[in-house]
Design a protein around this motif. Structure first.
Motif, PDB file in Angstrom:
ATOM      1  N   TYR A  55      -3.085  -4.404   0.203  1.00  0.00           N
ATOM      2  CA  TYR A  55      -4.174  -4.078  -0.714  1.00  0.00           C
ATOM      3  C   TYR A  55      -4.553  -5.337  -1.504  1.00  0.00           C
ATOM      4  CZ  TYR A  55      -7.104  -1.084  -3.605  1.00  0.00           C
ATOM      5  OH  TYR A  55      -8.176  -0.488  -4.210  1.00  0.00           O
ATOM      6  N   THR A 104       0.840  -1.203   0.000  1.00  0.00           N
ATOM      7  CA  THR A 104       0.000   0.000   0.000  1.00  0.00           C
ATOM      8  C   THR A 104       0.874   1.252   0.000  1.00  0.00           C
ATOM      9  OG1 THR A 104      -0.090   0.044   2.409  1.00  0.00           O
ATOM     10  CG2 THR A 104      -1.836  -1.167   1.269  1.00  0.00           C
ATOM     11  N   VAL A 158      -8.215  -2.429   1.356  1.00  0.00           N
ATOM     12  CA  VAL A 158      -7.126  -2.646   2.305  1.00  0.00           C
ATOM     13  C   VAL A 158      -7.561  -3.545   3.456  1.00  0.00           C
ATOM     14  CG1 VAL A 158      -5.530  -1.500   3.892  1.00  0.00           C
ATOM     15  CG2 VAL A 158      -6.126  -0.400   1.719  1.00  0.00           C
TER      16      VAL A 158
END
Length: 372
Positions: free
Chosen positions: A175, A62, A170
């Motif tokens: 992710y 992420t 998320v």
């Protein structure tokens, strides 16, 4: 050799002796420590459609991404609280500020608040180059950045349940994007050519062809766009301002427009024609069958053997006549004229008194044409 236990006096601070971490139990690239206190790097990387679960997700790292909101101002005047210095573009800094760029442009322009430091601000003013009614918009950086998909693929994971991980989002600071499931029904004929998707049966490459922008001009035969194509550009069917009922013959339909033109080729006006026999010094009257006459002509096909009119023309009140004066030795062309009178659709020709050259030759056949 690693350290698996740390004591502070009689208190245990770290104890890894019970760790079951192993490379094949962690996603590829993930770091952990085993019971001996040794660093372990994950090696597990399952492939889409392979594994014990019916659903498969791709896992990415992420990153934080700043976004902004916009609010249009109703006034067309430059608002208070902003410096008049013009900037031509912007970027967003890693710590969440607009940073404006200097230069020249023919597009939108940007302005900083009067209390800003340098070229950075949480809020800026934009003036739209082509906006007339509400030209000014305030752009404001959000208070917190959004957590979005990173650039690094960490691996894949599968599960028997569709909600074990986010469909797209998320979880656990990673992710997830679901790329396959028991309900996956992707087929080549449902995706554009070159696009790749995956189902439980493996990789699928799209086959739908694209049709770029084109202009189609109607003709006498049908023109088609093949079925099963994606229209990637504007498809323009040509029109024609002359496609009017009065330009189409009565009884004929072109592209759904029924014609109303009942005359000849005079651009939509009605016409009539016929013949009349010359009466010498006497007037001749012709009923054209039209409601009114704006133009009228008559002419004789044969060479004259006597004096008289060869041709006559009438257009909006003006008469022009060509005649011939015949004698034993020669002919002379003259332009003396009788009178053409029009009343509704009736046309009369009256020779000039005692002027042979203005007479319609006795017994001669004349052709006439009349236009409304």
């Amino acid at each position: 050799m690693g350290i698996n236990k740390v004591m502070y006096g009689s208190k245990t601070v770290i104890d890894l002796s019970g760790s079951t971490v192993a490379p094949d139990k962690m996603l590829k690239g993930i770091i952990g420590y085993n019971a001996a206190g040794e660093e372990v790097i994950g090696t597990h990387q399952c492939q889409a459609g392979i594994g014990t679960g019916a659903y498969v997700w791709a896992i990415y790292d992420t990153k934080e991404e700043w976004n902004y909101t916009t609010k249009s101002l109703t006034s067309t005047s430059f608002p208070d609280g902003y410096d008049s210095t013009t900037y031509v573009g912007w970027t967003i800094t890693n710590d969440g500020y607009f940073e404006l760029n200097k230069g020249t442009t023919s597009g939108d322009t940007y302005y900083l608040p009067e209390d800003s430091v340098g070229r950075k601000a949480k809020k800026i003013l934009r003036k739209g180059r082509y906006s007339v009614i509400n030209p000014y918009t305030v752009m404001t950086i959000k208070d917190m950045p959004d957590t979005v998909k990173g650039d690094n693929l960490l691996g894949y994971v599968s599960s028997d349940t569709e909600d074990a991980y986010p469909l797209k989002g998320v979880q656990d600071n990673k992710y997830y994007i679901r790329i396959s499931g028991s309900d996956a029904d992707v087929t080549a004929g449902k995706m554009l050519s070159g696009i790749v998707g995956y189902t439980n049966n493996g990789k699928v490459t799209g086959s739908i062809q694209s049709q770029a922008a084109q202009t189609i001009t109607p003709g006498a035969s049908d023109k088609t766009i093949a079925s099963g194509k994606y229209l990637s550009g504007t498809q323009t069917i040509k029109g024609d301002a002359n496609l009017l009922a009065e330009n189409i013959k009565n009884g004929v339909s072109i592209f759904g427009v029924a014609g109303s033109f009942a005359g000849g080729s005079s651009g939509g006006s009605k016409t009539a024609q016929g013949t009349v026999t010359g009466a010498g010094a006497d007037p001749v009257t012709i009923d054209t069958g039209l409601d009114n006459v704006s133009t009228f002509v008559l002419f004789c096909h044969k060479s004259a053997s006597t004096s008289g009119v060869i041709s006559a023309a009438y257009a909006d009140g003006t008469t022009t006549v060509v005649g011939v004066s015949y004698s034993q030795y020669f002919k002379t062309v003259g332009y003396s004229s009788g009178t053409i009178a029009v009343e509704g659709g009736t046309v009369s020709y009256t020779p000039k008194d005692n002027t042979a050259i203005t007479k319609l030759m006795q017994g001669a056949e004349y052709t006439w044409i009349a236009i409304e």
